[in-house]
Design a protein around this motif. Structure first.
Motif, short mmCIF file in Angstrom:
data_model
loop_
_atom_site.label_atom_id
_atom_site.label_comp_id
_atom_site.label_asym_id
_atom_site.label_seq_id
_atom_site.Cartn_x
_atom_site.Cartn_y
_atom_site.Cartn_z
N ARG A 1 0.79 -1.10 -0.04
CA ARG A 1 0.00 -0.03 0.08
C ARG A 1 0.85 1.31 -0.11
NH1 ARG A 1 -5.34 -1.21 0.47
NH2 ARG A 1 -5.79 -3.32 1.93
N ALA B 1 1.97 1.99 -3.56
CA ALA B 1 0.99 2.31 -4.21
C ALA B 1 0.69 3.84 -3.99
CB ALA B 1 -0.33 1.63 -4.12
N PRO C 1 -12.73 -1.78 -3.90
CA PRO C 1 -12.33 -0.69 -4.88
C PRO C 1 -10.97 -0.31 -4.29
CG PRO C 1 -14.55 -0.32 -4.25
CD PRO C 1 -14.08 -1.40 -3.39
N GLU C 2 -10.67 -0.16 -2.92
CA GLU C 2 -9.44 0.54 -2.59
C GLU C 2 -8.30 -0.58 -2.99
OE1 GLU C 2 -11.48 -1.03 1.33
OE2 GLU C 2 -12.01 -0.07 -0.68
N ASP C 3 -8.53 -1.79 -2.68
CA ASP C 3 -7.61 -2.81 -2.96
C ASP C 3 -7.22 -2.88 -4.54
OD1 ASP C 3 -7.30 -3.45 -0.41
OD2 ASP C 3 -8.74 -5.13 -0.65
N GLN C 4 -8.25 -2.76 -5.47
CA GLN C 4 -7.97 -3.00 -6.72
C GLN C 4 -7.30 -1.50 -7.44
OE1 GLN C 4 -8.54 -5.42 -9.19
NE2 GLN C 4 -8.81 -6.57 -7.27
N GLU C 5 -7.68 -0.47 -6.56
CA GLU C 5 -6.89 0.81 -6.79
C GLU C 5 -5.43 0.56 -6.44
OE1 GLU C 5 -8.98 3.92 -4.74
OE2 GLU C 5 -10.86 3.63 -6.01
N ALA C 6 -5.11 0.07 -5.56
CA ALA C 6 -3.69 -0.15 -4.90
C ALA C 6 -2.88 -0.79 -6.09
CB ALA C 6 -3.59 -0.61 -3.66
N ALA D 1 -3.52 -1.40 -9.13
CA ALA D 1 -3.55 -0.71 -10.25
C ALA D 1 -2.31 0.28 -10.44
CB ALA D 1 -4.72 0.00 -10.87
N ARG D 2 -1.85 0.64 -9.32
CA ARG D 2 -0.78 1.70 -9.19
C ARG D 2 0.88 1.06 -9.25
NH1 ARG D 2 -4.17 4.29 -5.28
NH2 ARG D 2 -5.50 5.80 -6.22
#
Length: 337
Positions: free
Chosen positions: A202, A205, A228-233, A235-236
């Motif tokens: 994290r 990310a 969503p917060e896990d998928q956003e992390a 993705a970065r």
């Protein structure tokens, strides 16, 4: 009340029995995954052997086994990380198991004299492509390069996961080079070590650091998450299988062994053989994002399949465990704590 009566009362209260019976198995486990319930349930369904289990931290369980001595009801000890399994072996609590099934299914480098690996996880490099170039982080050794100053995050150097990596580097590169590497890691810290492996991912990310080391199953867990917060992390960041051109990516293990004073030795051997079965091996991969040690077992895990194949280090796991104490001394001298 005498100590013997107190011990008997404690064992009874815990639901364990030290009377040998083929219909029961007493497990002390330091694996704390709720999904393991299915693993144990399948064994009972297949064999009719009832499992009694105590879960606690490794040190607590090892102290209990030592204190119980010959009166211990425990048949099998399970934990994660070669350093912890090696420590248990040094205490003399395991009994060797002769099993043609185990020897045929578990590769030799993942077996020690008195305990066996049943799943693996890899120590991957995770980086933020906005802060670090891929060519900068293709090996563990590169993490100590001055070009990454202020960009490296890790959990504590005293944690078994990092000590096992240090032990592997001693074996491959030598103690002097490993100490220089550890000092370089410390010089490159973006912040003091803190948190677990998920926290490192994290932080990368979020841009708090440019690169970190994490066990693969933490990354796979985030990749498989629907939050969503896990998928956003995810993705970065990008992930690297380190040292593919040299000794391969460092792996660590979950493992188990039969205890010296096990009252249910026949059931213990059956359980250890079960852990190497196709059913149990598939569970490790599909239920907890680990890799099976039996190469023929099919992995049906979206994240692991997406991460793809890699060259893994084949250093004998027993040799790795034997070098942990030296790694700790080196990390202490380097200030990697």
């Amino acid at each position: 009340m005498t100590k013997k009566i107190l011990l008997t009362a404690l064992v009874s209260a815990l639901g364990l029995s030290n009377a040998a019976t083929a219909a029961e198995l007493n497990i002390y486990s330091a694996r704390h995954y709720q999904t393991d319930e299915q693993l144990y349930g399948n064994f009972t369904k297949q064999t009719g052997i009832k499992i009694n289990r105590i879960e606690a931290k490794e040190d607590e369980l090892l102290e209990r086994i030592r204190n119980e001595g010959a009166n211990s009801p425990a048949d099998v000890f399970i934990t994660v990380d070669a350093s912890r399994l090696g420590k248990a072996d040094e205490l003399g609590i395991f009994a060797p198991v002769k099993s043609a099934a185990i020897e045929a299914r578990i590769p030799a480098h993942l077996r020690a004299d008195n305990w066996y690996s049943y799943s693996t996880r890899a120590r991957v490099i995770v980086y933020n492509p906005e802060l670090v170039k891929a060519e900068q982080v293709q090996t563990y050794e590169q993490l100590a390069d001055p070009g990454l100053k202020g960009k490296v995050c890790t959990r504590s150097g005293s944690h078994p996961y990092n000590l096992s990596l240090g032990a592997a580097m001693i074996k491959h590169n030598g103690a002097e080079a490993t100490e220089k590497w550890a000092s370089g890691i410390v010089a490159n810290f973006a912040r003091a070590p803190k948190g677990g492996d998920t926290d490192q991912i994290r932080a990368v990310a979020a841009g708090e650091c440019g690169v970190a080391i994490a066990n693969s199953y933490y990354l796979a867990r985030l990749m498989n998450s629907q939050k969503p917060e896990d998928q956003e992390a995810v993705a970065r960041i990008k992930a690297v299988w380190p040292n593919q051109a040299t000794w391969g990516t460092h792996i660590n293990v979950s493992g188990a062994g039969m205890l010296k004073h096990a009252p249910n030795k026949e059931a213990a051997v059956k359980f250890l053989e079960y852990l190497a079965s196709d059913d149990a091996q598939a569970y490790f991969a599909n239920g907890n994002n680990e890799w099976p040690v039996v190469a023929s077992v099919k992995v049906d895990n979206a994240a692991l399949n997406k991460l793809g194949e890699f060259k893994a280090d084949t250093l004998p796991i027993g040799e790795l465990a034997a070098t942990i104490a030296e790694a700790q001394r080196i990390f202490d001298r380097a200030g990697y704590r």
